[in-house]
Design an enzyme around this catalytic site. Sequence first.
Site, short mmCIF file in Angstrom:
data_model
loop_
_atom_site.label_atom_id
_atom_site.label_comp_id
_atom_site.label_asym_id
_atom_site.label_seq_id
_atom_site.Cartn_x
_atom_site.Cartn_y
_atom_site.Cartn_z
N ASP A 64 4.13 6.47 4.36
CA ASP A 64 4.53 6.00 3.03
C ASP A 64 4.39 4.47 2.94
OD1 ASP A 64 6.69 5.36 4.61
OD2 ASP A 64 8.21 6.24 3.29
N SER A 65 3.99 3.85 4.05
CA SER A 65 3.60 2.44 4.01
C SER A 65 2.46 2.22 3.02
CB SER A 65 3.19 1.95 5.40
OG SER A 65 2.24 2.84 5.97
N LYS A 86 6.57 13.99 8.38
CA LYS A 86 7.48 13.06 9.07
C LYS A 86 8.60 12.70 8.12
CE LYS A 86 6.31 8.57 10.11
NZ LYS A 86 7.30 7.79 9.33
N GLU A 125 12.49 10.35 7.87
CA GLU A 125 13.32 9.32 8.50
C GLU A 125 14.76 9.81 8.64
OE1 GLU A 125 12.89 5.51 6.59
OE2 GLU A 125 10.70 5.59 6.69
N GLU A 157 10.89 3.15 15.88
CA GLU A 157 10.40 1.88 15.32
C GLU A 157 11.40 0.75 15.50
OE1 GLU A 157 8.93 2.03 11.28
OE2 GLU A 157 8.72 -0.16 11.19
O1 KIV Z 1 4.82 4.64 6.85
C1 KIV Z 1 4.34 4.31 7.94
O2 KIV Z 1 3.23 3.79 8.05
C2 KIV Z 1 5.15 4.56 9.13
C3 KIV Z 1 4.71 3.92 10.40
C4 KIV Z 1 4.97 2.48 10.34
C5 KIV Z 1 5.31 4.58 11.59
O3 KIV Z 1 6.12 5.23 9.06
#
Ligand code: KIV
Length: 290
Positions: free
Chosen positions: A67-68, A136, A138, A205
């Site tokens: 989500d980055s 994924k 969090e 992280e």
């Molecule tokens: O969103 C992302 O790119 C991430 C990584 C930084 C692990 O969660």
Amino acid sequence: MSTTFTIDTATSRATPTPAPMKRLTVPAIQNHKVDGQTREPLVMLTAYTARQAQLLDPHCDMLLVGDSLGQVIYGLPSTLAVTLDMMCAHGAAVVRGSYHSVVVVDMPFGTYEASPAQAFASASRILAETGAAAVKLEGGQAMAETISFLSQRGIPVMAHIGLTPQAVNALGGYGARGKSEAEHAKILADAQAVTNAGAFALVLEGVMEDLADIITDSVTIPVIGIGASARCDGQVLVTEDMLGMFERTPRFVKRFDNIAEMIGNAAQRYAADVRSRAFPTPDQVYRPKK
Ligand code: KIV
């Protein structure tokens, strides 16, 4: 006369050349750590587009549609405004552009925290619409019930603990975690909780190196570090960070190239050629064949 219309895919930028590679699986990633040890670290990078996936795929074990992308692609100030629609569109593009890596798609903020049922609805949509192998999310102990609910229903989950960017408002920033004894103990308990809940791997992280080493040694699933430790079972970076796309390089990033400078220089040369009419040349225009 045939009525079949065939697209000349050989000339399409979108058509990747299939590589003769078998795609890795989630169990293969999990089983990479044997008896608590990983011989060769797992390689993971973020990817958001099909072409980027094509270029990264042969070198990676996992591609993360993180989500980055909210910040990297959409210029948002944080990941909080990223939507399921965005993740599904980019996830599908990355799956189309890859043949080898396990594709993991991030669950956006607000699409899984309320209940296991909400998480199942969001995760099943992601897997159905993208063809990705896993999601994924969090959170540690607070998400254990949800991780267990999803994994028991056929949805592989990668957990993300330590510095969790979706909790930026609660954490007060993006600084490293696990400095105090209490936080150290909480993150260790998070790692154990997500492992026991059935996560197949976890992203760790922005934590103190000693804590990353303790977690890597104490859980059975692969620990993928980012700003954690060289002893983790694998590493992940945001691809644009490691390519040098941005001026600011966080401490935990190693720049493997300087793509921002390359793009700026190429654009400058292009602009000069257009303005001086040096581009296009006769080679780049269509003329009747003689
Ligand atoms: O969103 C992302 O790119 C991430 C990584 C930084 C692990 O969660």
